[in-house]
Scaffold this active site. Structure first.
Site, PDB file in Angstrom:
ATOM      1  N   HIS A   1       0.834  -1.214   0.000  1.00 29.53           N
ATOM      2  CA  HIS A   1       0.000   0.000   0.000  1.00 29.53           C
ATOM      3  C   HIS A   1       0.864   1.259   0.000  1.00 29.53           C
ATOM      4  O   HIS A   1       1.456   1.621   1.015  1.00 29.53           O
ATOM      5  CB  HIS A   1      -0.922   0.010   1.225  1.00 29.53           C
ATOM      6  CG  HIS A   1      -1.919   1.125   1.216  1.00 29.53           C
ATOM      7  ND1 HIS A   1      -3.286   0.910   1.265  1.00 29.53           N
ATOM      8  CD2 HIS A   1      -1.765   2.474   1.149  1.00 29.53           C
ATOM      9  CE1 HIS A   1      -3.911   2.073   1.233  1.00 29.53           C
ATOM     10  NE2 HIS A   1      -3.012   3.046   1.177  1.00 29.53           N
TER      11      HIS A   1
ATOM     12  N   HIS B   1       1.274   5.348  -2.182  1.00 35.39           N
ATOM     13  CA  HIS B   1       0.744   6.320  -3.159  1.00 35.39           C
ATOM     14  C   HIS B   1       1.936   6.877  -3.932  1.00 35.39           C
ATOM     15  O   HIS B   1       2.568   7.840  -3.498  1.00 35.39           O
ATOM     16  CB  HIS B   1       0.001   7.448  -2.440  1.00 35.39           C
ATOM     17  CG  HIS B   1      -1.204   6.983  -1.676  1.00 35.39           C
ATOM     18  ND1 HIS B   1      -2.490   7.222  -2.098  1.00 35.39           N
ATOM     19  CD2 HIS B   1      -1.313   6.265  -0.529  1.00 35.39           C
ATOM     20  CE1 HIS B   1      -3.350   6.677  -1.242  1.00 35.39           C
ATOM     21  NE2 HIS B   1      -2.656   6.095  -0.268  1.00 35.39           N
TER      22      HIS B   1
ATOM     23  N   HIS C   1      -9.747   2.354   0.474  1.00 35.45           N
ATOM     24  CA  HIS C   1      -9.379   3.157   1.642  1.00 35.45           C
ATOM     25  C   HIS C   1     -10.633   3.190   2.508  1.00 35.45           C
ATOM     26  O   HIS C   1     -11.583   3.890   2.195  1.00 35.45           O
ATOM     27  CB  HIS C   1      -8.989   4.576   1.232  1.00 35.45           C
ATOM     28  CG  HIS C   1      -7.563   4.696   0.815  1.00 35.45           C
ATOM     29  ND1 HIS C   1      -7.049   4.045  -0.263  1.00 35.45           N
ATOM     30  CD2 HIS C   1      -6.527   5.405   1.367  1.00 35.45           C
ATOM     31  CE1 HIS C   1      -5.758   4.333  -0.374  1.00 35.45           C
ATOM     32  NE2 HIS C   1      -5.411   5.147   0.610  1.00 35.45           N
TER      33      HIS C   1
ATOM     34  N   GLN D   1      -9.539   9.751  -4.646  1.00 30.10           N
ATOM     35  CA  GLN D   1      -9.152  10.491  -3.438  1.00 30.10           C
ATOM     36  C   GLN D   1     -10.254  11.420  -2.927  1.00 30.10           C
ATOM     37  O   GLN D   1     -10.443  11.575  -1.733  1.00 30.10           O
ATOM     38  CB  GLN D   1      -7.876  11.298  -3.707  1.00 30.10           C
ATOM     39  CG  GLN D   1      -7.394  12.159  -2.555  1.00 30.10           C
ATOM     40  CD  GLN D   1      -6.937  11.361  -1.360  1.00 30.10           C
ATOM     41  OE1 GLN D   1      -5.839  10.866  -1.324  1.00 30.10           O
ATOM     42  NE2 GLN D   1      -7.800  11.226  -0.347  1.00 30.10           N
TER      43      GLN D   1
ATOM     44  N   ASP E   1       2.467   3.378   2.875  1.00 31.03           N
ATOM     45  CA  ASP E   1       1.455   4.382   2.529  1.00 31.03           C
ATOM     46  C   ASP E   1       2.037   5.592   1.799  1.00 31.03           C
ATOM     47  O   ASP E   1       1.527   5.994   0.775  1.00 31.03           O
ATOM     48  CB  ASP E   1       0.677   4.832   3.780  1.00 31.03           C
ATOM     49  CG  ASP E   1      -0.726   5.353   3.457  1.00 31.03           C
ATOM     50  OD1 ASP E   1      -1.193   5.163   2.320  1.00 31.03           O
ATOM     51  OD2 ASP E   1      -1.356   5.945   4.356  1.00 31.03           O
TER      52      ASP E   1
ATOM     53  N   GLU F   1     -10.837   5.462   7.181  1.00 31.04           N
ATOM     54  CA  GLU F   1      -9.589   6.065   7.674  1.00 31.04           C
ATOM     55  C   GLU F   1      -9.940   7.369   8.384  1.00 31.04           C
ATOM     56  O   GLU F   1      -9.719   8.476   7.889  1.00 31.04           O
ATOM     57  CB  GLU F   1      -8.617   6.325   6.516  1.00 31.04           C
ATOM     58  CG  GLU F   1      -7.219   6.712   7.014  1.00 31.04           C
ATOM     59  CD  GLU F   1      -6.274   7.120   5.890  1.00 31.04           C
ATOM     60  OE1 GLU F   1      -6.726   7.304   4.752  1.00 31.04           O
ATOM     61  OE2 GLU F   1      -5.064   7.285   6.181  1.00 31.04           O
TER      62      GLU F   1
HETATM   63  N1  17E Z   1      -4.917   9.548   0.807  1.00 25.91           N
HETATM   64  C1  17E Z   1      -5.732   9.078   1.764  1.00 25.91           C
HETATM   65  O1  17E Z   1      -6.966   9.192   1.645  1.00 25.91           O
HETATM   66  N2  17E Z   1      -5.211   8.459   2.834  1.00 25.91           N
HETATM   67  C2  17E Z   1      -3.914   8.328   2.956  1.00 25.91           C
HETATM   68  N3  17E Z   1      -3.422   7.721   4.039  1.00 25.91           N
HETATM   69  C3  17E Z   1      -3.062   8.825   1.968  1.00 25.91           C
HETATM   70  C4  17E Z   1      -3.597   9.438   0.893  1.00 25.91           C
HETATM   71  C5  17E Z   1      -1.606   8.691   2.110  1.00 25.91           C
HETATM   72 FE   FE2 Z   2      -3.408   5.134   1.614  1.00 30.34          FE
END
Ligand code: 17E
Ligand code: FE2
Length: 410
Positions: A55, A57, A208, A150, A307, A211
């Site tokens: 994982h 980006h 995702h 995103q 990440d 989070e």
């Molecule tokens: N974008 C997101 O939504 N969550 C993350 N942890 C990262 C990017 C790195």
């Molecule tokens: Fe991520």
């Protein structure tokens, strides 16, 4: 090529390995060298299958501070900073930074990478760049690409269309971001959409998921339920799931039944989520890392990801999975002897399962993909920050490190 006296994983005994035509041809004790065969003395060091970054980006890698630093350290300010950087993206910019990041990863023994690529951009330029890099590096460092929305699917203009276009362009996996959608209804809708899209095109799924430090963020139950009902569990991954840190135990007990039935995979990113989560807390501050120890105890597949590498969400990082494992063991309180010794599995075998890699592992007949660490077992490697001396891909050396010599003058 013949490697003498090497320990496979944490084996207490050494063995020899013959590599021929890019494959592990023979693994046995006391193999005699053939005439003219290159012989490498393993000196009792440890060989592992290559590290896997499950994982990261890569599209945002190496952009920290450009055009602004994330001062609050929250996920949400990171998304704002990135949104500004997105306006300046070109294909070459994306490829160049991503390539530099992959070279850092390769130097640390990584040979397989799953990267999320932001598709909430009408130009899909980052996707184009990463698809080209994936082809360029195939067979050296293999890259898997997740179409990652995103800024949301339902909450972003033409979100669904952009996702489908990214999949048609060649993404390997479908993503989603339920906790960022405007409403709970959108969150559910986005997961239904992502699962259907993956099913339609035969893609993997990596979401995702939750989070956020909001105990009411429950995208995971929807994702797991859809995966279970579609019989797609092993193809589905829930990344981050940090809200699970804040769920009450009664709910978690109920949830775990579904998680086990669903067979979905998890990726936890302990380095980045200890940094991003708990930011709205005073004291005590939550750690915001998902329940890795409990998931593993329930027989659920979990891997660790880095990440970010120096981007709006994480101001450090050089693509070393050892840092991730080190942090993860601490924050998840997995510090028993066996837990430390076997923790490499979180960034090797478990990740291979999530990425659906085939022929992975140091076994006769498999491609000769492996790394040699300057240690006898992973406990020592982790504790002594041992270098990855060699990284071989298909029997070819793709990265090497000379260990630093330390001298104490007393
Ligand atoms: N974008 C997101 O939504 N969550 C993350 N942890 C990262 C990017 C790195
Ligand atoms: Fe991520």
């Amino acid at each position: 090529m013949l490697i003498k006296n090497i320990r496979i994983e944490n084996s207490s005994e050494t063995t020899d390995i013959r590599v021929q035509d890019g494959k592990f041809e023979r693994i046995a004790k006391d193999i005699a060298p053939l005439p003219g065969e290159e012989v490498i003395e393993g000196k009792g060091r440890m060989a592992l299958p290559p590290f896997i970054e499950s994982h990261v980006h890569l599209d945002s890698a190496l952009t920290a501070g450009d055009p602004c630093w994330n001062l609050s350290g929250t996920l949400f300010e990171g998304i704002e900073c990135w949104s500004k950087r997105k306006d300046k993206l070109s294909k070459e910019d994306v490829k160049e930074r991503a390539r530099m990041a992959v070279r850092k990863q390769a130097a640390n023994g990584i040979q397989f990478v799953r990267t999320h690529v932001d598709v909430t951009d009408p130009t899909l330029i980052a996707m184009e760049g990463l698809l080209e890099l994936r082809e360029e590096l195939k067979g050296i460092v293999d890259i898997q690409i997740v179409a990652f929305p995103q800024e949301g699917i339902q909450s972003y203009p033409n979100g669904e269309k952009l996702m489908e276009n990214a999949v048609k362009m060649g993404a390997d996996c479908v993503g989603a971001i339920p906790h960022f959608e405007f409403t709970r209804e959108y969150s559910v809708e986005s997961l239904n959409f992502a699962m259907k899209l993956a099913e339609k095109y035969g893609k993997l799924v990596d979401v995702h998921c939750d989070e956020i430090d909001d105990e009411a963020s429950r995208g995971l139950e929807t994702l797991a339920c859809r995966a279970y009902e579609a019989g797609m569990g092993e193809m589905v991954t829930a990344s981050h799931t940090t809200a699970m840190h804040s769920y009450n135990n009664a709910y978690v007990t109920k949830l775990f039944r579904l998680l086990k039935m669903s067979k979905i995979n998890f990726v936890s990113n302990p380095l980045v989520n200890t940094h991003l989560q708990g930011r709205m807390d005073t004291y005590p501050k939550r750690r915001g890392v998902t329940r890795v120890k409990e998931l593993l105890a329930a027989g659920i597949n979990v891997s660790f990801g880095h990440d970010d590498i120096f981007d709006p969400w994480y101001p450090l990082g050089d693509g070393n999975m050892r840092d991730v494992v080190h942090m993860g063991l601490h924050v998840c309180q997995m510090m028993g002897y066996e837990e430390i010794l076997n923790s490499y599995k979180l960034v090797t075998h478990n990740a291979a399962r999530t990425l659906h890699l085939s022929n992975y592992g140091i076994e006769e007949g498999n491609p000769a993909d492996f790394i040699i660490l300057d240690a006898e077992n992973f406990y020592d490697a982790l504790n002594e920050k041992s270098a990855v001396l060699y990284s071989y891909r298909g029997g070819k050396l793709i990265a090497s490190t000379a260990p630093a010599a330390k001298t104490v003058h007393f």
